[in-house]
Design a protein around this motif. Structure first.
Motif, PDB file in Angstrom:
ATOM      1  N   GLY A 150       0.817  -1.205   0.000  1.00  0.00           N
ATOM      2  CA  GLY A 150       0.000   0.000   0.000  1.00  0.00           C
ATOM      3  C   GLY A 150       0.851   1.256   0.000  1.00  0.00           C
ATOM      4  O   GLY A 150       2.045   1.231   0.313  1.00  0.00           O
ATOM      5  N   GLY A 151       0.243   2.374  -0.387  1.00  0.00           N
ATOM      6  CA  GLY A 151       0.921   3.652  -0.334  1.00  0.00           C
ATOM      7  C   GLY A 151       1.824   3.962  -1.505  1.00  0.00           C
ATOM      8  O   GLY A 151       2.616   4.903  -1.446  1.00  0.00           O
ATOM      9  N   VAL A 152       1.706   3.186  -2.593  1.00  0.00           N
ATOM     10  CA  VAL A 152       2.572   3.420  -3.756  1.00  0.00           C
ATOM     11  C   VAL A 152       1.870   4.224  -4.854  1.00  0.00           C
ATOM     12  O   VAL A 152       2.435   4.454  -5.918  1.00  0.00           O
TER      13      VAL A 152
ATOM     14  N   VAL B 204       1.659  -3.611 -12.617  1.00  0.00           N
ATOM     15  CA  VAL B 204       2.094  -3.665 -11.219  1.00  0.00           C
ATOM     16  C   VAL B 204       2.792  -2.351 -10.881  1.00  0.00           C
ATOM     17  O   VAL B 204       3.740  -1.953 -11.555  1.00  0.00           O
ATOM     18  N   VAL B 205       2.309  -1.679  -9.839  1.00  0.00           N
ATOM     19  CA  VAL B 205       2.828  -0.366  -9.444  1.00  0.00           C
ATOM     20  C   VAL B 205       3.741  -0.523  -8.244  1.00  0.00           C
ATOM     21  O   VAL B 205       3.428  -1.252  -7.294  1.00  0.00           O
ATOM     22  N   THR B 206       4.879   0.175  -8.288  1.00  0.00           N
ATOM     23  CA  THR B 206       5.814   0.156  -7.175  1.00  0.00           C
ATOM     24  C   THR B 206       6.417   1.528  -6.980  1.00  0.00           C
ATOM     25  O   THR B 206       6.237   2.426  -7.810  1.00  0.00           O
ATOM     26  N   THR B 207       7.102   1.718  -5.885  1.00  0.00           N
ATOM     27  CA  THR B 207       7.986   2.860  -5.691  1.00  0.00           C
ATOM     28  C   THR B 207       9.407   2.318  -5.708  1.00  0.00           C
ATOM     29  O   THR B 207       9.613   1.108  -5.609  1.00  0.00           O
ATOM     30  N   PRO B 208      10.420   3.180  -5.830  1.00  0.00           N
ATOM     31  CA  PRO B 208      11.770   2.683  -6.098  1.00  0.00           C
ATOM     32  C   PRO B 208      12.466   1.969  -4.949  1.00  0.00           C
ATOM     33  O   PRO B 208      13.394   1.187  -5.189  1.00  0.00           O
ATOM     34  N   GLN B 209      12.064   2.206  -3.692  1.00  0.00           N
ATOM     35  CA  GLN B 209      12.827   1.676  -2.581  1.00  0.00           C
ATOM     36  C   GLN B 209      12.599   0.183  -2.394  1.00  0.00           C
ATOM     37  O   GLN B 209      11.558  -0.363  -2.732  1.00  0.00           O
ATOM     38  N   GLU B 210      13.573  -0.480  -1.827  1.00  0.00           N
ATOM     39  CA  GLU B 210      13.582  -1.939  -1.722  1.00  0.00           C
ATOM     40  C   GLU B 210      12.420  -2.489  -0.905  1.00  0.00           C
ATOM     41  O   GLU B 210      11.898  -3.559  -1.201  1.00  0.00           O
ATOM     42  N   VAL B 211      11.970  -1.745   0.121  1.00  0.00           N
ATOM     43  CA  VAL B 211      10.869  -2.237   0.955  1.00  0.00           C
ATOM     44  C   VAL B 211       9.602  -2.432   0.131  1.00  0.00           C
ATOM     45  O   VAL B 211       8.789  -3.323   0.409  1.00  0.00           O
ATOM     46  N   ALA B 212       9.411  -1.627  -0.917  1.00  0.00           N
ATOM     47  CA  ALA B 212       8.262  -1.795  -1.811  1.00  0.00           C
ATOM     48  C   ALA B 212       8.551  -2.852  -2.870  1.00  0.00           C
ATOM     49  O   ALA B 212       7.683  -3.658  -3.213  1.00  0.00           O
ATOM     50  N   LEU B 213       9.778  -2.872  -3.374  1.00  0.00           N
ATOM     51  CA  LEU B 213      10.125  -3.795  -4.453  1.00  0.00           C
ATOM     52  C   LEU B 213      10.007  -5.247  -4.025  1.00  0.00           C
ATOM     53  O   LEU B 213       9.601  -6.108  -4.810  1.00  0.00           O
ATOM     54  N   SER B 214      10.354  -5.541  -2.776  1.00  0.00           N
ATOM     55  CA  SER B 214      10.269  -6.930  -2.312  1.00  0.00           C
ATOM     56  C   SER B 214       8.836  -7.429  -2.327  1.00  0.00           C
ATOM     57  O   SER B 214       8.562  -8.584  -2.670  1.00  0.00           O
ATOM     58  N   ASP B 215       7.886  -6.537  -1.982  1.00  0.00           N
ATOM     59  CA  ASP B 215       6.471  -6.919  -2.024  1.00  0.00           C
ATOM     60  C   ASP B 215       5.976  -7.049  -3.462  1.00  0.00           C
ATOM     61  O   ASP B 215       5.125  -7.888  -3.766  1.00  0.00           O
TER      62      ASP B 215
END
Length: 294
Positions: free
Chosen positions: A43-45, A173-184
């Motif tokens: 969430g939050g991306v 699929v939507v993400t933000t650049p940081q690893e905490v989002a990428l892993s999900d």
């Protein structure tokens, strides 16, 4: 023995009803060209913002578009599009979605609540039934695209919509650049593959901030992580959407960002992402955006 017979009859009737309802879904969905889910592992991306602006971009290009919000617990599409308080229409055998313009129809549980502050406290079976009703009972008509905004994660809602649609065209699929989002997001891609749902591409949102005064770029959440992850997972990369305070302003005021701020870098990035996504319709998408700025 009698109880076992009754149970078998009830099960048979249930299975028959399920087959009837699935046939009704197939009949409605047969009138829709491409069915695309917008997913995120976290969430939050900005997933709903992406879904809304994708649908708006397609509608501005003259494509008959539907936007289905299946976030049962946190429907944000009505707010983003300034449709709060709108009511769906009714027919004897169907629900009529809210029409934003001549080319965009919208459906959300937010239109069925008595207040924007109402909490939907449902378990999985009721959410499944609601999503089934969105597909079975909503009269979408003839559409070129149905964009589906799904809540984050790999739970009830995305699983239900994929199974009920049977033949969705794929997922963004939507993400933000940081690893905490990428892993999900990696888990989200694995989820899609487990259900034989093609991943149409990864979109990196909140990818850098460009100062409107001096033009200097600052990578607040890093940059490029989405593209690297897409390459490692062997899925297409659709582009980067930079941070723009006007996106927040547009969402809060209910004015679609790509329509109001067509000349901005983020709006251009949305346009380029749509081009990569829809392929053969790219020329009409770009032409529409350019005409609006003359």
């Amino acid at each position: 023995m009698a109880g076992s017979t009754v149970s078998s009859q009830q099960n048979a009737e249930y299975q028959k009803q399920m087959q009837i309802e699935q046939a009704q879904i197939r009949q409605r969905m047969a009138r829709i060209g491409r069915k695309i889910l917008v997913l995120s592992g976290k969430g939050g991306v900005g997933k709903s913002t992406v879904a809304v602006n994708l649908a708006i971009s397609l509608s501005l290009a003259g494509k008959r578009t539907g936007l289905l919000d299946i976030d049962i617990h946190g429907p944000s599409v009505p707010k983003i599009l300034n449709l709060e308080g709108k009511m769906v229409g009714g027919m004897p055998d169907a629900i009529l979605p809210v029409e934003l313009n001549a080319n965009l129809k919208v459906m959300s549980i937010g239109f069925l609540l008595s207040s924007a502050t109402d909490a939907v406290i449902w378990r999985g079976p009721r959410k499944y039934h609601m999503i089934k009703q969105f597909l079975k009972d909503v009269e979408w008509g003839e559409l070129d695209y149905l964009i589906i905004d799904s809540p984050p994660g790999t739970g009830d809602e995305p699983l239900a919509i994929i199974q009920l649609l049977e033949t969705a065209d794929g997922a963004v699929v939507v993400t933000t650049p940081q690893e905490v989002a990428l892993s999900d997001v990696r888990r989200g891609i694995t989820f899609c593959r487990s259900l034989d749902l093609p991943v149409l591409g990864v979109l990196e949102n909140m990818s850098g901030f460009v100062c409107p005064t001096c033009g200097q770029r600052t990578d607040i959440f890093k940059s490029g992580g989405g593209e690297s992850m897409a390459a490692s997972m062997d899925v297409p990369f659709l582009g980067r959407i930079p941070i723009d305070p006007q996106i927040v302003e547009a969402c809060d005021s209910g004015q679609p960002y790509v329509d109001k701020y067509r000349q901005s870098q983020a709006a251009q990035a949305f346009s380029e992402a749509v081009i990569r996504l829809v392929g053969t319709h790219s020329e009409s998408v770009m032409t529409t955006g350019q005409k609006g700025d003359q």
